[in-house]
Write a protein that holds these residues in place. Structure first.
Motif, PDB file in Angstrom:
ATOM      1  N   LYS A  69      21.426  -5.085  13.509  1.00  0.00           N
ATOM      2  CA  LYS A  69      20.365  -5.517  12.619  1.00  0.00           C
ATOM      3  C   LYS A  69      18.998  -5.197  13.225  1.00  0.00           C
ATOM      4  O   LYS A  69      18.864  -5.068  14.443  1.00  0.00           O
ATOM      5  CB  LYS A  69      20.463  -7.032  12.351  1.00  0.00           C
ATOM      6  CG  LYS A  69      21.711  -7.464  11.604  1.00  0.00           C
ATOM      7  CD  LYS A  69      21.651  -7.049  10.134  1.00  0.00           C
ATOM      8  CE  LYS A  69      22.834  -7.565   9.353  1.00  0.00           C
ATOM      9  NZ  LYS A  69      22.781  -7.170   7.925  1.00  0.00           N
ATOM     10  N   MET A  70      18.009  -5.082  12.360  1.00  0.00           N
ATOM     11  CA  MET A  70      16.637  -4.926  12.846  1.00  0.00           C
ATOM     12  C   MET A  70      15.704  -5.708  11.936  1.00  0.00           C
ATOM     13  O   MET A  70      15.917  -5.808  10.729  1.00  0.00           O
ATOM     14  CB  MET A  70      16.226  -3.447  12.885  1.00  0.00           C
ATOM     15  CG  MET A  70      16.340  -2.715  11.578  1.00  0.00           C
ATOM     16  SD  MET A  70      15.905  -0.968  11.755  1.00  0.00           S
ATOM     17  CE  MET A  70      16.504  -0.317  10.195  1.00  0.00           C
ATOM     18  N   ARG A  71      14.694  -6.295  12.547  1.00  0.00           N
ATOM     19  CA  ARG A  71      13.640  -6.993  11.796  1.00  0.00           C
ATOM     20  C   ARG A  71      12.322  -6.283  12.095  1.00  0.00           C
ATOM     21  O   ARG A  71      11.899  -6.181  13.254  1.00  0.00           O
ATOM     22  CB  ARG A  71      13.552  -8.459  12.191  1.00  0.00           C
ATOM     23  CG  ARG A  71      12.289  -9.139  11.677  1.00  0.00           C
ATOM     24  CD  ARG A  71      12.361 -10.646  11.780  1.00  0.00           C
ATOM     25  NE  ARG A  71      13.298 -11.191  10.799  1.00  0.00           N
ATOM     26  CZ  ARG A  71      13.522 -12.501  10.640  1.00  0.00           C
ATOM     27  NH1 ARG A  71      12.894 -13.386  11.399  1.00  0.00           N
ATOM     28  NH2 ARG A  71      14.375 -12.918   9.720  1.00  0.00           N
ATOM     29  N   ILE A  72      11.700  -5.812  11.033  1.00  0.00           N
ATOM     30  CA  ILE A  72      10.442  -5.080  11.160  1.00  0.00           C
ATOM     31  C   ILE A  72       9.365  -5.852  10.414  1.00  0.00           C
ATOM     32  O   ILE A  72       9.534  -6.172   9.229  1.00  0.00           O
ATOM     33  CB  ILE A  72      10.569  -3.657  10.581  1.00  0.00           C
ATOM     34  CG1 ILE A  72      11.685  -2.895  11.303  1.00  0.00           C
ATOM     35  CG2 ILE A  72       9.248  -2.893  10.701  1.00  0.00           C
ATOM     36  CD1 ILE A  72      12.132  -1.636  10.605  1.00  0.00           C
ATOM     37  N   ILE A 104       9.318   1.639   4.249  1.00  0.00           N
ATOM     38  CA  ILE A 104       8.113   1.047   4.844  1.00  0.00           C
ATOM     39  C   ILE A 104       6.911   1.968   4.653  1.00  0.00           C
ATOM     40  O   ILE A 104       5.803   1.507   4.358  1.00  0.00           O
ATOM     41  CB  ILE A 104       8.344   0.744   6.335  1.00  0.00           C
ATOM     42  CG1 ILE A 104       9.406  -0.352   6.478  1.00  0.00           C
ATOM     43  CG2 ILE A 104       7.045   0.323   7.020  1.00  0.00           C
ATOM     44  CD1 ILE A 104       9.798  -0.650   7.903  1.00  0.00           C
ATOM     45  N   SER A 105       7.132   3.266   4.823  1.00  0.00           N
ATOM     46  CA  SER A 105       6.031   4.223   4.637  1.00  0.00           C
ATOM     47  C   SER A 105       5.474   4.146   3.217  1.00  0.00           C
ATOM     48  O   SER A 105       4.260   4.125   3.012  1.00  0.00           O
ATOM     49  CB  SER A 105       6.508   5.645   4.940  1.00  0.00           C
ATOM     50  OG  SER A 105       6.961   5.760   6.266  1.00  0.00           O
ATOM     51  N   LEU A 106       6.362   4.113   2.239  1.00  0.00           N
ATOM     52  CA  LEU A 106       5.929   4.014   0.838  1.00  0.00           C
ATOM     53  C   LEU A 106       5.248   2.676   0.562  1.00  0.00           C
ATOM     54  O   LEU A 106       4.247   2.608  -0.160  1.00  0.00           O
ATOM     55  CB  LEU A 106       7.127   4.193  -0.097  1.00  0.00           C
ATOM     56  CG  LEU A 106       7.670   5.620  -0.222  1.00  0.00           C
ATOM     57  CD1 LEU A 106       9.011   5.621  -0.958  1.00  0.00           C
ATOM     58  CD2 LEU A 106       6.677   6.521  -0.937  1.00  0.00           C
ATOM     59  N   PHE A 107       5.784   1.613   1.161  1.00  0.00           N
ATOM     60  CA  PHE A 107       5.188   0.284   0.979  1.00  0.00           C
ATOM     61  C   PHE A 107       3.751   0.265   1.514  1.00  0.00           C
ATOM     62  O   PHE A 107       2.822  -0.210   0.847  1.00  0.00           O
ATOM     63  CB  PHE A 107       6.038  -0.753   1.708  1.00  0.00           C
ATOM     64  CG  PHE A 107       5.493  -2.154   1.627  1.00  0.00           C
ATOM     65  CD1 PHE A 107       5.731  -2.943   0.520  1.00  0.00           C
ATOM     66  CD2 PHE A 107       4.725  -2.676   2.669  1.00  0.00           C
ATOM     67  CE1 PHE A 107       5.223  -4.232   0.439  1.00  0.00           C
ATOM     68  CE2 PHE A 107       4.216  -3.963   2.595  1.00  0.00           C
ATOM     69  CZ  PHE A 107       4.468  -4.746   1.477  1.00  0.00           C
ATOM     70  N   ILE A 108       3.570   0.788   2.721  1.00  0.00           N
ATOM     71  CA  ILE A 108       2.225   0.831   3.314  1.00  0.00           C
ATOM     72  C   ILE A 108       1.293   1.693   2.467  1.00  0.00           C
ATOM     73  O   ILE A 108       0.143   1.322   2.206  1.00  0.00           O
ATOM     74  CB  ILE A 108       2.295   1.366   4.759  1.00  0.00           C
ATOM     75  CG1 ILE A 108       3.030   0.382   5.672  1.00  0.00           C
ATOM     76  CG2 ILE A 108       0.886   1.633   5.311  1.00  0.00           C
ATOM     77  CD1 ILE A 108       3.304   0.916   7.066  1.00  0.00           C
ATOM     78  N   ASP A 123       7.178  10.657  -4.267  1.00  0.00           N
ATOM     79  CA  ASP A 123       8.263   9.698  -4.463  1.00  0.00           C
ATOM     80  C   ASP A 123       8.986   9.386  -3.157  1.00  0.00           C
ATOM     81  O   ASP A 123       9.556   8.315  -2.988  1.00  0.00           O
ATOM     82  CB  ASP A 123       9.276  10.233  -5.482  1.00  0.00           C
ATOM     83  CG  ASP A 123       8.668  10.324  -6.884  1.00  0.00           C
ATOM     84  OD1 ASP A 123       7.708   9.585  -7.153  1.00  0.00           O
ATOM     85  OD2 ASP A 123       9.156  11.154  -7.678  1.00  0.00           O
ATOM     86  N   LYS A 124       8.975  10.354  -2.241  1.00  0.00           N
ATOM     87  CA  LYS A 124       9.641  10.166  -0.946  1.00  0.00           C
ATOM     88  C   LYS A 124       8.738  10.718   0.152  1.00  0.00           C
ATOM     89  O   LYS A 124       8.203  11.817   0.040  1.00  0.00           O
ATOM     90  CB  LYS A 124      10.997  10.875  -0.935  1.00  0.00           C
ATOM     91  CG  LYS A 124      11.806  10.657   0.338  1.00  0.00           C
ATOM     92  CD  LYS A 124      13.174  11.318   0.244  1.00  0.00           C
ATOM     93  CE  LYS A 124      14.111  10.534  -0.634  1.00  0.00           C
ATOM     94  NZ  LYS A 124      14.489   9.229  -0.058  1.00  0.00           N
ATOM     95  N   LEU A 125       8.562   9.938   1.225  1.00  0.00           N
ATOM     96  CA  LEU A 125       7.709  10.373   2.340  1.00  0.00           C
ATOM     97  C   LEU A 125       8.515  10.726   3.583  1.00  0.00           C
ATOM     98  O   LEU A 125       8.049  11.465   4.440  1.00  0.00           O
ATOM     99  CB  LEU A 125       6.688   9.271   2.688  1.00  0.00           C
ATOM    100  CG  LEU A 125       5.605   9.005   1.639  1.00  0.00           C
ATOM    101  CD1 LEU A 125       4.730   7.832   2.065  1.00  0.00           C
ATOM    102  CD2 LEU A 125       4.745  10.242   1.409  1.00  0.00           C
TER     103      LEU A 125
END
Length: 582
Positions: A69-72, A104-108, A123-125
């Motif tokens: 798991k990872m939490r970012i 995350i890239s799209l969210f930012i 649409d995709k980074l």
């Protein structure tokens, strides 16, 4: 936030991928990896980082790994008004790393667009890689060593990349990295240039077969056209292609180096300044700015930037050469000799100490010691250090007035197709032979004077026709008012776009061109008007100002207070007192 060094490579890679993804958005200037990572493990405040990097918006966060798991966490700070725009947490499976990088890239990017104005977002980074987590970690380790820019680390990185290729033969990146590693070793004279380039060639060929269109592929092709094929026109073309795909400091540095080869030092300074803007803590960028000052014979500034580069990377091999030569050309002969003689930790693959001392003796008129140095340098002419030895032999013989011997060595470098030929064109020490017939002939053959480089124009055409803008602005305002969308504290640009049935990129540009506001300012204007109406209602006399602000759609006290004062020129409390008096 994980203790393992293996996890550190992983977390660094995730961060770098997000940086690269955001850098693909042409309207953004994104600080590069080296400068962002400079502050790792340093006791420093967000404010200090912001000031040193000179950024308008600050993205911070953390990564914690636990088994699979990872939490970012990610947050964004407005550096002008110094408040937190938003914070978000992503709990995801480790195996979904590439999907998460894109998410995350799209969210930012979407959040940036809401707060700073129109930017176009694909649409995709981030394209997913067909790799296991363990292989990806190994690849990131190889990149770590490759970016150290020294002989031993480069060889170590190449070994790691070769192991990855054995496991994943259709993964293009390690082929490009190996090509870059050998090209670096050959260009810097740490391996015979011909040998290094020949070893590298099949790796690049395979990488291009797998992915010709990536910015790294284009940049690698650009380097080869310049330093191996001496074709500046094609070198510029490939660099332009890379810049069109992704604006990075590495591309600007590359173009700066080509302009330097041609002697166009003013434009070269402009490009290295842009590289430093994107990566202000990059050792190689500071070195190259110092090198350009050296070529412009501003030796005081040259030494300043060259020494600064060594504070960022103490083992970078190039700055000591030009620090010493700057001292020599400034008339500080004994100081230069002392500097070269005192070099510590110099690799066995580097002749800087020997060559520097030999030049210093030439300046000091100590012919006997100078000739001893020349004879020792000549012993390296049949070794892998031929390029480095030839450089110092050319320079020293010019200093001694042995112009014919110096040009003989230049011809030898030319016959062996050594990249150092391209650096002779602008070298200040070679002024006495610049107009010599033989020297000029070699330079003309090596450096074409018809590159006609034209920088690309990085812009986008308008997505909307002018006549449509006013129509859609009215429709958008009507939708906002009728549905009271602004009362939703989590309203996003995507939400608004869905209501008026336009692509998000169109709505972003509509706000920019039609109302001259970013999304956040546009929506908060409605919220502000709602607040001003509600706050004077009798039923709200005993309700706190912030409760009314939250009911009006604001979701942050800081955002509300800052926006209110910006628009009204007074605080909400003062506004309310004035209204109640009236």
């Amino acid at each position: 936030m994980s203790s393992s060094i293996e996890n550190e490579y992983f977390c660094d890679g995730l961060t770098e991928e997000i940086i690269n993804a955001l850098a693909k958005i042409k309207e953004l200037s994104v600080i590069s990896r080296a400068s962002s990572f400079y502050f790792k493990n340093k006791k420093t405040t967000t404010k200090e980082i912001i000031e040193k990097l000179g950024v308008a918006t600050f993205i911070g966060g953390s990564v914690r790994l636990s088994k699979k798991k990872m939490r970012i966490t990610v947050h964004m700070i407005d550096t002008v008004n110094d408040f937190l725009f938003w914070s978000e947490t992503f709990d995801r499976d480790l195996e979904d790393i590439f999907k998460v990088q894109d998410e995350i890239s799209l969210f930012i990017a979407e959040k940036l667009r809401e707060y700073i104005g129109h930017i176009e977002i694909e649409d995709k980074l981030v394209e997913p890689l067909n790799l296991s987590i363990n292989t990806y970690r190994e690849y990131l380790k190889g990149r770590y060593y490759l970016m150290k820019f020294d002989y031993e680390s480069t060889l170590k990185s190449i070994k790691i990349f070769e192991e990855i290729i054995n496991e994943k033969p259709n993964f293009p990146n390690p082929y490009l990295d190996i090509n870059q590693g050998y090209a670096y070793l050959g260009t810097m004279g740490l391996l015979p240039a011909d040998e290094a380039f020949q070893i590298a060639q099949p790796y690049l060929k395979r990488a291009l077969e797998l992915d010709l269109s990536s910015p790294r592929s284009q940049l690698n092709l650009s380097w080869i056209e310049c330093w191996q094929n001496w074709d500046l026109q094609k070198a510029y073309e490939h660099a332009n292609n890379a810049l069109e795909i992704q604006s990075t400091d590495e591309v600007y540095l590359t173009i700066s180096s080509y302009l330097t080869v041609e002697g166009k030092l003013g434009p070269a300074q402009n490009y290295i300044n842009k590289a430093l803007e994107l990566d202000p803590f990059s050792a190689i960028n500071h070195h190259y700015k110092g090198y350009i000052y050296y070529l412009q014979q501003d030796y005081k500034k040259a030494i300043q930037f060259l020494q600064k580069s060594l504070t960022f990377n103490s083992v970078l091999p190039f700055p000591p050469i030009y620090i010493g030569q700057s001292l020599l050309l400034s008339g500080k002969f004994n100081e230069a000799l002392e500097y070269f003689d005192g070099l510590k930790g110099v690799s066995l693959k580097d002749l800087t100490k020997l060559g520097g001392k030999t030049m210093s003796y030439a300046f000091l008129g100590d012919v006997s010691k100078c000739h001893i140095g020349i004879r020792e340098l000549e012993t390296y002419l049949n070794t892998e250090l031929m390029g480095k030895a030839l450089t110092f032999l050319v320079l020293t013989n010019v200093l001694l007035g042995n112009y014919e011997e110096a040009i003989d060595y230049v011809e030898l470098a030319y016959k062996n197709k050594l990249p150092i030929i391209l650096l002779f064109n602008t070298e200040p020490i070679l002024k006495p032979i610049k107009n010599h017939k033989r020297f000029k002939k070699i330079m003309i053959q090596a450096i074409s004077d018809n590159s006609n480089y034209t920088p690309i124009k990085r812009y986008r055409h308008s997505l909307l026709h002018t006549e449509d803008i006013s129509k859609y602005v009215k429709e958008m305002e009507q939708v906002m008012m009728e549905n009271k969308l602004y009362l939703n504290p989590n309203l996003s640009l995507k939400d608004l776009a869905s209501y008026i049935e336009l692509p998000t990129n169109y709505v972003s540009q509509l706000l920019n061109q039609g109302v001259n506001k970013n999304f956040s300012e546009y929506v908060n204007t409605f919220r502000l008007n709602e607040f001003k109406e509600r706050v004077i209602f009798d039923e709200n006399k005993n309700v706190t100002i912030m409760s009314i602000a939250y009911d009006s759609g604001f979701n942050s006290k800081t955002v509300f207070n800052t926006f209110f004062k910006k628009k009204e020129g007074i605080t909400p409390n003062t506004y309310l007192k004035i209204k109640r008096r009236n």
